[in-house]
Design a protein around this motif. Structure first.
Motif, PDB file in Angstrom:
ATOM      1  N   LEU A 160       0.831  -1.211   0.000  1.00  0.00           N
ATOM      2  CA  LEU A 160       0.000   0.000   0.000  1.00  0.00           C
ATOM      3  C   LEU A 160       0.859   1.252   0.000  1.00  0.00           C
ATOM      4  CD1 LEU A 160      -2.868  -1.082   2.433  1.00  0.00           C
ATOM      5  CD2 LEU A 160      -3.015  -0.738  -0.041  1.00  0.00           C
ATOM      6  N   GLU A 161       1.945   1.246   0.755  1.00  0.00           N
ATOM      7  CA  GLU A 161       2.864   2.391   0.780  1.00  0.00           C
ATOM      8  C   GLU A 161       3.501   2.604  -0.589  1.00  0.00           C
ATOM      9  OE1 GLU A 161       3.502   4.740   3.088  1.00  0.00           O
ATOM     10  OE2 GLU A 161       1.852   3.812   4.189  1.00  0.00           O
ATOM     11  N   VAL A 167       1.379   6.778  -6.956  1.00  0.00           N
ATOM     12  CA  VAL A 167       0.305   7.727  -7.274  1.00  0.00           C
ATOM     13  C   VAL A 167       0.820   9.159  -7.172  1.00  0.00           C
ATOM     14  CG1 VAL A 167      -1.919   8.616  -6.455  1.00  0.00           C
ATOM     15  CG2 VAL A 167      -1.564   6.151  -6.661  1.00  0.00           C
ATOM     16  N   LYS A 168       1.651   9.454  -6.187  1.00  0.00           N
ATOM     17  CA  LYS A 168       2.210  10.804  -6.023  1.00  0.00           C
ATOM     18  C   LYS A 168       3.113  11.174  -7.199  1.00  0.00           C
ATOM     19  CE  LYS A 168       2.197  10.839  -0.978  1.00  0.00           C
ATOM     20  NZ  LYS A 168       3.042  10.830   0.226  1.00  0.00           N
ATOM     21  N   LYS A 169       3.812  10.202  -7.769  1.00  0.00           N
ATOM     22  CA  LYS A 169       4.751  10.463  -8.861  1.00  0.00           C
ATOM     23  C   LYS A 169       4.038  10.700 -10.189  1.00  0.00           C
ATOM     24  CE  LYS A 169       8.595   7.870  -6.928  1.00  0.00           C
ATOM     25  NZ  LYS A 169       9.481   6.723  -7.108  1.00  0.00           N
ATOM     26  N   ARG A 170       2.846  10.148 -10.365  1.00  0.00           N
ATOM     27  CA  ARG A 170       2.124  10.273 -11.634  1.00  0.00           C
ATOM     28  C   ARG A 170       1.499  11.666 -11.755  1.00  0.00           C
ATOM     29  NH1 ARG A 170      -0.864   4.483 -11.391  1.00  0.00           N
ATOM     30  NH2 ARG A 170       0.982   3.238 -11.728  1.00  0.00           N
ATOM     31  N   LYS A 171       1.747  12.357 -12.913  1.00  0.00           N
ATOM     32  CA  LYS A 171       1.218  13.699 -13.085  1.00  0.00           C
ATOM     33  C   LYS A 171       0.457  13.864 -14.389  1.00  0.00           C
ATOM     34  CE  LYS A 171       4.925  15.732 -10.441  1.00  0.00           C
ATOM     35  NZ  LYS A 171       6.060  16.634 -10.408  1.00  0.00           N
ATOM     36  N   GLY A 172       0.664  13.012 -15.368  1.00  0.00           N
ATOM     37  CA  GLY A 172       0.078  13.174 -16.703  1.00  0.00           C
ATOM     38  C   GLY A 172      -1.429  12.988 -16.722  1.00  0.00           C
TER      39      GLY A 172
END
Length: 177
Positions: A160-161, A167-172
């Motif tokens: 989960l971590e 999710v934090k790294k994805r921006k597109g």
């Protein structure tokens, strides 16, 4: 170096006897090519650490289990067990060993020298089989269950971590890249 053979070696007649019982029960069992869901099946690499013999009907049974052997370590093999089925000489099929005699069973086991041998074992009586199944498939203790659950919970929290970090790294577009 010269290879010599001892011509005076004789096999007991019971090892050479190729007669096979052909009653309806034997025929039905020989046609089965897979172990059943309720069968006690063990898969072992060679050497198995077993001594085998046969009864008057040609059924092969375990007379001795060597200490520290793979058979003993499996916890599923017991002295007196009858070998009902064994791995075929190749492939994943099983071969019925009921009433075929010691020499055929030994030949089948020896042919699987680089692959594990799968055996279906039965106790001489139904009551004894139930006892052996209980020992072989014993349920884990409460302490073992608790430790297993803690391990699973820890792994799940780590996953989960990792997901949160991704999710934090994805921006597109919609977070797809």
């Amino acid at each position: 170096f010269q290879l010599t053979t001892n011509k005076s070696i004789k096999l007991p007649n019971r090892l050479i006897n190729m007669k096979v019982s052909n009653d309806a029960f034997a025929k039905a069992n020989r046609s089965v090519r897979q172990a059943g869901a309720g069968d006690r099946t063990v898969e072992l690499f060679q050497p198995l650490g077993l001594e085998l013999d046969q009864d008057k009907d040609g059924n092969v049974f375990i007379t001795k289990i060597d200490k520290g052997s793979r058979a003993e370590k499996s916890g599923m093999v017991f002295e007196g067990d009858i070998i009902a089925m064994a791995s075929a000489t190749f492939g994943d099929d099983m071969w019925s060993c009921r009433g075929v005699g010691l020499s055929r069973v030994l030949t089948t086991i020896r042919m699987r020298n680089t692959k594990p041998v799968k055996l279906v074992l039965e106790a001489p009586s139904e009551q004894e089989e139930k006892r052996r199944r209980a020992l072989a498939f014993a349920e884990a203790s409460e302490e073992e269950k608790k430790l297993d659950q803690e391990k699973k919970d820890k792994l799940l929290s780590e996953l989960l971590e990792e997901d949160k970090e991704l999710v934090k790294k994805r921006k597109g577009f919609l977070g797809l890249w």
